[in-house]
Design a protein around this motif. Structure first.
Motif, PDB file in Angstrom:
ATOM      1  N   MET A  81       4.977  55.373  37.433  1.00 35.26           N
ATOM      2  CA  MET A  81       6.415  55.134  37.423  1.00 35.26           C
ATOM      3  C   MET A  81       7.018  55.252  38.818  1.00 35.26           C
ATOM      4  SD  MET A  81       9.277  56.895  34.960  1.00 35.26           S
ATOM      5  CE  MET A  81       8.802  58.563  35.417  1.00 35.26           C
ATOM      6  N   PHE A  82       6.657  56.309  39.547  1.00 30.50           N
ATOM      7  CA  PHE A  82       7.279  56.534  40.844  1.00 30.50           C
ATOM      8  C   PHE A  82       6.798  55.554  41.898  1.00 30.50           C
ATOM      9  CE2 PHE A  82       8.996  60.094  38.843  1.00 30.50           C
ATOM     10  CZ  PHE A  82       9.896  60.738  39.671  1.00 30.50           C
ATOM     11  N   SER A  83       5.547  55.121  41.798  1.00 26.60           N
ATOM     12  CA  SER A  83       5.075  54.131  42.775  1.00 26.60           C
ATOM     13  C   SER A  83       5.647  52.751  42.468  1.00 26.60           C
ATOM     14  CB  SER A  83       3.546  54.087  42.793  1.00 26.60           C
ATOM     15  OG  SER A  83       3.039  53.719  41.524  1.00 26.60           O
ATOM     16  N   GLY A  84       5.708  52.400  41.182  1.00 25.64           N
ATOM     17  CA  GLY A  84       6.217  51.080  40.811  1.00 25.64           C
ATOM     18  C   GLY A  84       7.718  50.951  40.955  1.00 25.64           C
ATOM     19  N   MET A  85       8.446  52.054  40.737  1.00 24.52           N
ATOM     20  CA  MET A  85       9.908  52.031  40.851  1.00 24.52           C
ATOM     21  C   MET A  85      10.370  52.678  42.152  1.00 24.52           C
ATOM     22  SD  MET A  85      11.027  53.090  36.960  1.00 24.52           S
ATOM     23  CE  MET A  85      10.455  52.196  35.524  1.00 24.52           C
ATOM     24  N   TYR A  86       9.530  52.622  43.174  1.00 22.48           N
ATOM     25  CA  TYR A  86       9.788  53.364  44.403  1.00 22.48           C
ATOM     26  C   TYR A  86      11.137  53.021  45.025  1.00 22.48           C
ATOM     27  CZ  TYR A  86       8.941  55.383  49.016  1.00 22.48           C
ATOM     28  OH  TYR A  86       9.039  56.114  50.158  1.00 22.48           O
ATOM     29  N   THR A  87      11.430  51.726  45.145  1.00 19.93           N
ATOM     30  CA  THR A  87      12.685  51.306  45.777  1.00 19.93           C
ATOM     31  C   THR A  87      13.892  51.819  45.005  1.00 19.93           C
ATOM     32  OG1 THR A  87      11.612  49.305  46.623  1.00 19.93           O
ATOM     33  CG2 THR A  87      14.027  49.318  46.575  1.00 19.93           C
ATOM     34  N   ALA A  88      13.843  51.671  43.684  1.00 18.38           N
ATOM     35  CA  ALA A  88      14.965  52.117  42.853  1.00 18.38           C
ATOM     36  C   ALA A  88      15.138  53.632  42.930  1.00 18.38           C
ATOM     37  CB  ALA A  88      14.743  51.688  41.408  1.00 18.38           C
ATOM     38  N   LEU A  89      14.029  54.369  42.912  1.00 21.05           N
ATOM     39  CA  LEU A  89      14.116  55.826  42.937  1.00 21.05           C
ATOM     40  C   LEU A  89      14.577  56.349  44.294  1.00 21.05           C
ATOM     41  CD1 LEU A  89      10.920  56.595  40.856  1.00 21.05           C
ATOM     42  CD2 LEU A  89      13.285  56.987  40.154  1.00 21.05           C
ATOM     43  N   VAL A  90      14.173  55.680  45.369  1.00 21.69           N
ATOM     44  CA  VAL A  90      14.674  56.056  46.695  1.00 21.69           C
ATOM     45  C   VAL A  90      16.177  55.795  46.771  1.00 21.69           C
ATOM     46  CG1 VAL A  90      14.639  55.440  49.145  1.00 21.69           C
ATOM     47  CG2 VAL A  90      12.496  55.803  47.926  1.00 21.69           C
ATOM     48  N   ALA A  91      16.619  54.688  46.165  1.00 23.27           N
ATOM     49  CA  ALA A  91      18.059  54.395  46.140  1.00 23.27           C
ATOM     50  C   ALA A  91      18.826  55.490  45.400  1.00 23.27           C
ATOM     51  CB  ALA A  91      18.303  53.036  45.475  1.00 23.27           C
ATOM     52  N   VAL A  92      18.295  55.942  44.263  1.00 27.72           N
ATOM     53  CA  VAL A  92      18.925  57.032  43.521  1.00 27.72           C
ATOM     54  C   VAL A  92      18.962  58.292  44.366  1.00 27.72           C
ATOM     55  CG1 VAL A  92      18.688  58.587  41.541  1.00 27.72           C
ATOM     56  CG2 VAL A  92      18.350  56.132  41.237  1.00 27.72           C
ATOM     57  N   LEU A  93      17.843  58.591  45.035  1.00 27.01           N
ATOM     58  CA  LEU A  93      17.773  59.786  45.880  1.00 27.01           C
ATOM     59  C   LEU A  93      18.822  59.733  46.992  1.00 27.01           C
ATOM     60  CD1 LEU A  93      16.342  62.430  46.637  1.00 27.01           C
ATOM     61  CD2 LEU A  93      14.724  61.075  47.978  1.00 27.01           C
ATOM     62  N   LEU A  94      18.979  58.584  47.613  1.00 30.03           N
ATOM     63  CA  LEU A  94      19.983  58.438  48.675  1.00 30.03           C
ATOM     64  C   LEU A  94      21.389  58.638  48.118  1.00 30.03           C
ATOM     65  CD1 LEU A  94      18.547  55.387  50.670  1.00 30.03           C
ATOM     66  CD2 LEU A  94      18.623  57.775  51.404  1.00 30.03           C
ATOM     67  N   MET A  95      21.646  58.102  46.917  1.00 32.32           N
ATOM     68  CA  MET A  95      22.950  58.295  46.286  1.00 32.32           C
ATOM     69  C   MET A  95      23.225  59.779  46.052  1.00 32.32           C
ATOM     70  SD  MET A  95      24.191  55.230  45.998  1.00 32.32           S
ATOM     71  CE  MET A  95      23.244  54.813  47.473  1.00 32.32           C
ATOM     72  N   LEU A  96      22.206  60.501  45.584  1.00 35.00           N
ATOM     73  CA  LEU A  96      22.377  61.928  45.316  1.00 35.00           C
ATOM     74  C   LEU A  96      22.608  62.712  46.609  1.00 35.00           C
ATOM     75  CD1 LEU A  96      19.630  62.531  42.577  1.00 35.00           C
ATOM     76  CD2 LEU A  96      22.087  62.147  42.264  1.00 35.00           C
ATOM     77  N   ILE A  97      21.925  62.308  47.683  1.00 37.78           N
ATOM     78  CA  ILE A  97      22.109  62.992  48.971  1.00 37.78           C
ATOM     79  C   ILE A  97      23.529  62.792  49.481  1.00 37.78           C
ATOM     80  CG2 ILE A  97      21.431  62.965  51.408  1.00 37.78           C
ATOM     81  CD1 ILE A  97      18.568  62.329  50.445  1.00 37.78           C
ATOM     82  N   VAL A  98      24.023  61.554  49.418  1.00 38.38           N
ATOM     83  CA  VAL A  98      25.391  61.267  49.877  1.00 38.38           C
ATOM     84  C   VAL A  98      26.402  62.032  49.024  1.00 38.38           C
ATOM     85  CG1 VAL A  98      27.148  59.470  50.145  1.00 38.38           C
ATOM     86  CG2 VAL A  98      24.779  59.013  50.829  1.00 38.38           C
ATOM     87  N   ARG A  99      26.141  62.095  47.720  1.00 36.97           N
ATOM     88  CA  ARG A  99      27.051  62.829  46.827  1.00 36.97           C
ATOM     89  C   ARG A  99      27.104  64.307  47.198  1.00 36.97           C
ATOM     90  NH1 ARG A  99      25.889  65.267  41.626  1.00 36.97           N
ATOM     91  NH2 ARG A  99      27.799  65.523  40.418  1.00 36.97           N
ATOM     92  N   ILE A 100      25.948  64.889  47.493  1.00 37.41           N
ATOM     93  CA  ILE A 100      25.917  66.297  47.901  1.00 37.41           C
ATOM     94  C   ILE A 100      26.701  66.493  49.190  1.00 37.41           C
ATOM     95  CG2 ILE A 100      24.405  68.141  48.729  1.00 37.41           C
ATOM     96  CD1 ILE A 100      22.260  66.980  46.799  1.00 37.41           C
ATOM     97  N   CYS A 101      26.496  65.600  50.150  1.00 37.95           N
ATOM     98  CA  CYS A 101      27.238  65.697  51.416  1.00 37.95           C
ATOM     99  C   CYS A 101      28.739  65.596  51.180  1.00 37.95           C
ATOM    100  CB  CYS A 101      26.781  64.588  52.375  1.00 37.95           C
ATOM    101  SG  CYS A 101      25.089  64.761  52.966  1.00 37.95           S
ATOM    102  N   ALA A 102      29.137  64.685  50.278  1.00 36.85           N
ATOM    103  CA  ALA A 102      30.565  64.527  49.994  1.00 36.85           C
ATOM    104  C   ALA A 102      31.153  65.790  49.381  1.00 36.85           C
ATOM    105  CB  ALA A 102      30.767  63.334  49.056  1.00 36.85           C
ATOM    106  N   LEU A 103      30.397  66.432  48.504  1.00 35.54           N
ATOM    107  CA  LEU A 103      30.883  67.659  47.883  1.00 35.54           C
ATOM    108  C   LEU A 103      30.948  68.814  48.870  1.00 35.54           C
ATOM    109  CD1 LEU A 103      28.891  67.399  44.528  1.00 35.54           C
ATOM    110  CD2 LEU A 103      31.367  67.622  44.679  1.00 35.54           C
TER     111      LEU A 103
END
Length: 376
Positions: A81-103
């Motif tokens: 799952m993580f290798s095949g959905m790598y791009t999507a999961l990295v995008a989610v991770l980046l969204m979560l990082i930005v959200r944490i920074c915003a908070l």
């Protein structure tokens, strides 16, 4: 081969962890989605952020633990799952990082421009992350382009369907071969909109529950509108998923239960009972997660190419001794995590209002960013 008791226990525990993340962080995303919509001024935006401030980092524990449990209990599931959905999961991770920074960074500098920038980013990533989570869950229901084979000189060579069982014993692996855009279909895109609308409604109900005065009333009024949209979208998506993609009629049970709970939450919202409406909606999201995982039965990942390419939970599983050691750790630490979670929500259970928010903004004056000296 049939699932062993330990494999079934760990599959259920992973579902429980995802329930924790979706139900608890769902209102956090929903509140973030409303950050530039519902509040009328900066003081109300600070009020909104204060409702999720004590909880968001604890809620993320469920996501980390769900990922870790999948890695340890079903390593082949995690790897495929993580290798095949790598791009999507990295995008989610980046969204979560930005959200944490915003908070965390919003209040560090006393500047309207600084706060507005982070608020816009927070709202944007909350929407995008919610949609991406919906697309990911919908792919579990629909299935993905999973094949069994080998990579030879950088090229993937699939094993014929009739030779899959033999090939797996000889070292062949499951691979998601479709790439990022194969994850985007009408069904999965609708799934993204469904999760976003459910989170939006969950967030509106949370804000109505956690605040008082005019802000709470406006949140409840907004919840009546979002509830209609989310319930309708969910009904279409869930029935579509059950009729076309579910592997067992048993998944009708959580589907119908989730439907009843969503209708009950809708009714309670319309009559102005925000507290029971929130908790019934909370239960609906929990049962919806059960529905998603029940649609693919004993499979970790379904193949839309051919059922022979399905990655089953048995094939994806770690060894029994691994499951046993993990279970001992889970018996010790899961109650601690749940106890802390309940305690934190109990401590911060009272409603808050704009009257509890100081008039003055905190943070470093913009001219002090480099000098670290007080102005005037």
């Amino acid at each position: 081969m049939e699932l062993s008791l330990l494999q079934l226990i760990w599959f259920i525990l992973i579902i429980v962890l995802w329930i924790g993340y979706v139900t608890l962080e769902g209102f956090g995303f929903g509140a973030g989605m409303l950050l530039k919509v519902l509040p009328k001024n900066d003081k109300e935006r600070r009020l909104l952020l204060n409702t999720i401030g004590p909880h968001w980092d604890g809620n993320e524990v469920f996501l980390l633990t769900a990922g870790g449990a999948t890695f340890a209990a079903f390593p082949e599931w995690y790897a495929t799952m993580f290798s095949g959905m790598y791009t999507a999961l990295v995008a989610v991770l980046l969204m979560l990082i930005v959200r944490i920074c915003a908070l965390e960074w919003r209040g560090k500098i006393n500047s309207d421009k600084w706060r507005n920038t982070w608020d816009c980013l927070h709202t944007g990533v909350a929407w995008v992350a919610a949609i991406l989570w919906g697309v990911a869950f919908a792919n579990l229901v629909q299935g993905t382009r999973i094949e069994v084979g080998h990579y030879i000189n950088g090229e993937f060579v699939a094993v014929p369907v009739e030779a899959v069982e033999t090939a797996l014993t000889e070292g062949a692996k499951h691979y998601l071969t479709g790439g990022f855009f194969s994850l985007l279909t009408p069904f999965t895109i609708l799934g993204g909109l469904v999760v976003a609308s459910l989170f939006l409604n969950h967030g509106a109900l949370w804000l109505a529950l956690k605040t008082s005065g005019d802000f709470s009333k406006r949140a409840l009024q907004l919840a009546t509108k979002t509830a209609l949209v989310s319930t309708a979208l969910t009904a279409v998506w869930a029935i579509w998923g059950q009729l076309q993609f579910a592997v067992s009629p048993l998944s009708w049970i959580p589907l119908l239960l989730a439907a009843l709970l969503l209708i009950a939450a809708l009714f309670l919202t319309f009559i102005g009972k925000e507290k029971p409406a929130f908790f019934v909606h909370f239960a609906a999201l929990a049962v919806a997660v059960v529905f998603i995982f029940s649609t693919f039965g004993a499979n970790a990942l379904k193949s839309i190419i051919h059922p022979a390419y399905n990655l089953t939970l048995v094939q994806a599983s770690a060894t029994a001794p691994t499951h046993t050691v993990m279970l001992i750790a889970a018996v010790i630490f899961v109650p601690i995590v749940l106890s802390y979670t309940f305690w934190s929500y109990w401590v911060f259970s009272k409603r808050i209002s704009v009257d509890n928010i100081p008039d003055e903004n905190v943070g470093l004056h913009p001219t002090e960013i480099r000098s670290f000296e007080k102005v005037g």
